[in-house]
Scaffold this active site. Structure first.
Site, PDB file in Angstrom:
ATOM      1  N   ASN A 162       0.875  -1.117   0.058  1.00 14.06           N
ATOM      2  CA  ASN A 162       0.143  -0.061   0.050  1.00 14.06           C
ATOM      3  C   ASN A 162       0.838   1.177   0.035  1.00 14.06           C
ATOM      4  OD1 ASN A 162      -1.852   1.745   0.438  1.00 14.06           O
ATOM      5  ND2 ASN A 162      -2.289   1.594   2.831  1.00 14.06           N
ATOM      6  N   TRP A 163       0.882   1.999  -1.146  1.00 14.72           N
ATOM      7  CA  TRP A 163       1.791   3.006  -1.211  1.00 14.72           C
ATOM      8  C   TRP A 163       1.308   4.380  -0.745  1.00 14.72           C
ATOM      9  CZ3 TRP A 163       3.994   2.652  -7.129  1.00 14.72           C
ATOM     10  CH2 TRP A 163       4.677   1.612  -6.862  1.00 14.72           C
ATOM     11  N   LYS A 164       0.004   4.349  -0.219  1.00 11.96           N
ATOM     12  CA  LYS A 164      -0.466   5.575   0.676  1.00 11.96           C
ATOM     13  C   LYS A 164      -0.215   6.741  -0.362  1.00 11.96           C
ATOM     14  CE  LYS A 164       0.570   3.466   4.890  1.00 11.96           C
ATOM     15  NZ  LYS A 164       0.350   3.479   6.333  1.00 11.96           N
ATOM     16  N   HIS A 217      -9.293   0.606   5.056  1.00 13.42           N
ATOM     17  CA  HIS A 217      -8.191   0.866   5.533  1.00 13.42           C
ATOM     18  C   HIS A 217      -8.257   1.708   6.913  1.00 13.42           C
ATOM     19  CE1 HIS A 217      -3.763   2.341   6.141  1.00 13.42           C
ATOM     20  NE2 HIS A 217      -3.597   1.038   5.756  1.00 13.42           N
ATOM     21  N   GLU A 234      -6.584   4.105   7.894  1.00 14.84           N
ATOM     22  CA  GLU A 234      -6.184   5.587   7.699  1.00 14.84           C
ATOM     23  C   GLU A 234      -7.593   6.149   7.156  1.00 14.84           C
ATOM     24  OE1 GLU A 234      -2.905   5.149   5.678  1.00 14.84           O
ATOM     25  OE2 GLU A 234      -1.884   4.626   7.526  1.00 14.84           O
ATOM     26  N   GLU A 272      -5.226  -5.420  10.733  1.00 14.64           N
ATOM     27  CA  GLU A 272      -4.207  -4.556  10.408  1.00 14.64           C
ATOM     28  C   GLU A 272      -4.451  -3.937  11.909  1.00 14.64           C
ATOM     29  OE1 GLU A 272      -2.224  -3.238   6.644  1.00 14.64           O
ATOM     30  OE2 GLU A 272      -3.979  -1.960   6.845  1.00 14.64           O
ATOM     31  N   GLY A 294       2.462   1.824  10.678  1.00 16.28           N
ATOM     32  CA  GLY A 294       3.315   3.078  10.575  1.00 16.28           C
ATOM     33  C   GLY A 294       4.101   3.654  11.896  1.00 16.28           C
ATOM     34  N   SER A 347       3.647  -2.417  10.236  1.00 12.31           N
ATOM     35  CA  SER A 347       5.058  -2.141  10.145  1.00 12.31           C
ATOM     36  C   SER A 347       5.755  -3.495   9.971  1.00 12.31           C
ATOM     37  CB  SER A 347       5.469  -1.827  11.745  1.00 12.31           C
ATOM     38  OG  SER A 347       4.821  -0.523  11.864  1.00 12.31           O
ATOM     39  N   GLY A 378       2.981  -1.446   4.135  1.00 14.00           N
ATOM     40  CA  GLY A 378       2.847   0.295   3.905  1.00 14.00           C
ATOM     41  C   GLY A 378       4.293   0.708   3.425  1.00 14.00           C
ATOM     42  N   GLY A 379       5.048   1.242   4.447  1.00 10.37           N
ATOM     43  CA  GLY A 379       6.272   2.041   4.288  1.00 10.37           C
ATOM     44  C   GLY A 379       7.182   1.138   3.484  1.00 10.37           C
TER      45      GLY A 379
END
Ligand code: PEP
Length: 252
Positions: free
Chosen positions: A7-9, A94, A96, A165, A171, A211, A232-233
């Site tokens: 997930n590149w957000k 998600h 967020e 998640e 994150g 993470s 993600g990151g």
């Protein structure tokens, strides 16, 4: 076979997206695991073109959709538009979206239905906050979020993925232990089994997210009931994303 999704957000514009695909070591596709990337909507077209023939094995998705098919919804992307732009998957709910943008269970229900109407595979994200975990409410929260999305799953045999998640692990550098992840996944699998039967429930991949990095991916993916990861990151860098794919080992 594991599912490894990135997930590149709100990162990697079209130019950087082309760079990602140029630098991505496509030999990891030989591992046989399923890879999916969720670029920002503005980068989906670039990802679609950059993926080309060589890396066709990588699925593409959007990070969010609107529940309506069309209309006066400035800034939103509908499921048919996303599908037309090359998306095959849609992240829905998600953390967020839920916690920064106030998305409700009712909205996730409608978004899952919209995705399924237009042939996008929904990847439903569920997870508890730290306060909910401390209050012993993990199962209650994740089952409520799953139930909201089950809808017509019992009558239609379409593909569906779930990502557990925990909000406190996204994150933050904090990761659920493999045992915590396993326990939550078993809870979700049992509910899926009640809803659609054990055989179909066993075919719903349940991914862990929060993470995930090359260093912890192997032990998380080895945990019972963990069928892959949503990253993600660490998915923004083609080298670390490829390392996570390799950490999945040989398909089970
Ligand atoms: C995510 O965005 O779904 C996620 C799990 O992020 P991170 O890996 O950065 O915690």
């Amino acid at each position: 076979m594991a599912v490894i999704a990135g997930n590149w957000k709100m990162h990697l514009g079209p130019h950087e997206t082309r760079g990602f695909f140029k630098d991505f070591d496509t030999s990891v596709l030989e591992t046989g695991h399923e890879l999916i990337l969720f670029p920002s909507t503005a980068s989906l077209g670039a990802a679609f073109l950059a993926r080309g023939e060589a890396v066709k094995g990588i699925g593409l998705g959007v990070q969010n959709i609107h529940w309506e098919d069309a209309g006066a919804f400035t800034g939103e992307t509908s499921a048919p538009i996303a599908a037309n732009a090359g998306a095959e998957f849609a992240l829905i709910g998600h953390s967020e979206r839920r916690h920064v943008f106030g998305e409700t269970d009712e909205e996730t229900t409608r978004k899952v239905a919209a995705a399924r109407r237009h042939g996008l595979v929904p990847v439903l994200c569920v997870g508890e906050t730290l306060a909910e975990r401390r209050a012993g409410r993990v199962d209650e929260v994740i089952l409520r979020q799953l139930d909201a999305a089950l809808g017509d799953l019992d009558v239609e045999d379409k593909r569906f993925l779930v990502a557990y998640e925990p909000v406190w692990a996204i994150g933050t550098g904090e990761t659920a232990t493999p045992d915590d992840a396993s326990a939550a996944h078993a809870t979700l699998r049992a509910r899926l089994s009640d809803a659609v039967g054990a055989e179909r429930a066993s075919r719903v991949p349940i991914l862990y997210g929060g993470s995930v990095k090359p260093e912890n991916a192997e032990e998380l993916m080895a945990a019972e009931n963990v069928d892959g990861v949503l990253v993600g990151g660490a998915s923004l860098d083609p080298v670390s994303f490829a390392a996570i794919v390799r950490a999945a080992g040989k398909p089970r």
